[in-house]
Design an enzyme around this catalytic site. Structure first.
Site, PDB file in Angstrom:
ATOM      1  NE  ARG A 294      38.227  -0.645  19.258  1.00 55.09           N
ATOM      2  CZ  ARG A 294      39.793  -0.661  19.311  1.00 55.09           C
ATOM      3  NH1 ARG A 294      40.144  -0.625  18.033  1.00 55.09           N
ATOM      4  NH2 ARG A 294      40.303  -0.367  20.363  1.00 55.09           N
ATOM      5  CG  ASP A 295      41.704  -4.019  20.039  1.00 57.56           C
ATOM      6  OD1 ASP A 295      42.134  -4.399  18.889  1.00 57.56           O
ATOM      7  OD2 ASP A 295      42.408  -3.267  20.822  1.00 57.56           O
TER       8      ASP A 295
ATOM      9  CG  HIS B 286      44.354  -1.090  25.191  1.00 62.45           C
ATOM     10  ND1 HIS B 286      42.999  -1.641  24.844  1.00 62.45           N
ATOM     11  CD2 HIS B 286      44.848  -1.862  23.934  1.00 62.45           C
ATOM     12  CE1 HIS B 286      42.868  -2.232  23.655  1.00 62.45           C
ATOM     13  NE2 HIS B 286      43.935  -2.297  23.276  1.00 62.45           N
TER      14      HIS B 286
ATOM     15  CG  HIS C 231      47.849  -5.372  21.819  1.00 64.50           C
ATOM     16  ND1 HIS C 231      46.982  -5.691  20.884  1.00 64.50           N
ATOM     17  CD2 HIS C 231      47.080  -4.040  22.131  1.00 64.50           C
ATOM     18  CE1 HIS C 231      45.958  -4.922  20.504  1.00 64.50           C
ATOM     19  NE2 HIS C 231      46.043  -3.855  21.348  1.00 64.50           N
TER      20      HIS C 231
ATOM     21  CB  CYS D 152      46.987  -1.681  15.712  1.00 67.02           C
ATOM     22  SG  CYS D 152      47.025  -0.498  14.758  1.00 67.02           S
TER      23      CYS D 152
ATOM     24  CG  ASN E  34      42.931  -6.560  22.607  1.00 68.94           C
ATOM     25  OD1 ASN E  34      43.316  -5.322  23.180  1.00 68.94           O
ATOM     26  ND2 ASN E  34      42.411  -7.003  21.359  1.00 68.94           N
TER      27      ASN E  34
END
Length: 307
Positions: A14-15, A209, A211, A242, A251
């Site tokens: 996903r990310d 979470h 980055h 993002c 990440n």
């Protein structure tokens, strides 16, 4: 109390991939199979947002169907999660077979407006709407973006963060993810924010979470761990970022995070060799801006063995 075991959720599907050119579904399935085989306890599989905004997730329904079938065949207990922006996204995720969703809310008003075109209060209202009409078997998590700083310069009020966490827990939210979405935090700042939060919330309901925009991702994760956090998100290859934060990097690399914990004798349940194989396979089949020390080391190792 410092944990002896951590839960690492693999977020690359996903990310990690959301900003990349569209990856063929067959390639996604092959990578995700390797992620399941390496022992990842949780995988953030996709998001149910408008594919016009994030073209990468245009195959969300097909991908979910295929991975649910694979999970069944392998008799795997891996937990599959998906990100949603609103009630419609939650309904679509549930219809596709997802039983754990993350509703994203940014504590930065400017970022939340760019991300989901709502005020923070409107997003909290969307969460309340979901929670009041919730299938019994749907677990809702809250993904709180920009907890550790806003890339747009607006100040983050920790009291506001705590209020949102408190409200969400009362609604029935199971886990709250604290995101350093722009990678602005430093280890001391990360520790201070978590100390404030754990005065009001149990850390067994909190995830980190983080980055790695400024190269401090692993240091910030370690600071969170030292404060008692044991749930972490990461992405193979350190991919991600993002779409609505200019310059945001990926990440924390799963390879680097898991290697750190394994070398500290902290239980992860993830097989290192299978993880390295998964990241090498990903790097060979998906073009992206990789940021993983262990991936670089293993690429060199493979080259050396091939000579």
């Amino acid at each position: 109390m410092i944990p002896t075991k951590v839960i690492v959720r693999e977020t690359s599907p996903r990310d990690g991939w959301q900003n990349l050119s569209f990856i063929e579904t067959d390639v996604k399935v092959a990578v995700i199979e390797k992620i399941i085989d390496m022992g990842a306890p949780e995988i953030e599989l996709t998001s149910f947002v408008n594919p016009k905004a994030v073209p990468q997730i245009q195959d969300a329904n097909e991908l979910t169907k295929r991975i649910l079938g694979m999970k069944s065949e392998k008799k795997s207990d891996v937990k599959l999660t998906a990100l949603v922006p609103n009630k419609k996204g939650a309904d679509n995720a549930y219809a596709a077979g997802i039983r754990t969703i993350d509703l994203v809310v940014s504590v930065s008003e400017l970022h939340n407006k760019r991300n989901v075109n709502k005020t923070v209060d409107e997003s909290v209202a969307s969460l309340r709407e979901i929670m009041t009409d919730l299938p019994e078997d749907l677990e809702v998590r809250l993904a709180l973006a920009c907890v550790f700083g806003s890339p747009f310069g607006d100040e983050i009020d920790v009291d506001k963060v705590i209020r949102i966490i408190d409200e969400s827990m009362k609604m029935g939210v199971r886990i709250v993810g604290l995101a350093d979405s722009a990678g602005l935090s430093t280890p001391d700042h990360t520790a201070n924010i978590i100390r404030r939060i754990k005065e009001h919330a149990d850390l067994d309901k909190v995830a980190a979470h983080i980055h790695d925009t400024r190269g401090l991702g692993i240091a910030n994760a370690y600071a969170a761990f030292q404060e008692g956090v044991f749930r972490f998100d990461s992405a193979l290859g350190g991919l991600g970022g993002c779409p609505f934060i200019p310059g945001a990097a990926g990440n924390i690399s799963t390879e680097d995070l898991v290697t750190m914990f394994n070398r500290m004798n902290i239980e992860t349940g993830i097989d290192s060799e299978k993880m390295y194989d998964a990241s090498l396979y990903l790097s060979q089949h998906v073009n992206g801006k990789y940021n993983s020390k262990m991936l670089d080391i293993n690429k060199l190792k493979v080259k050396s063995e091939d000579k």
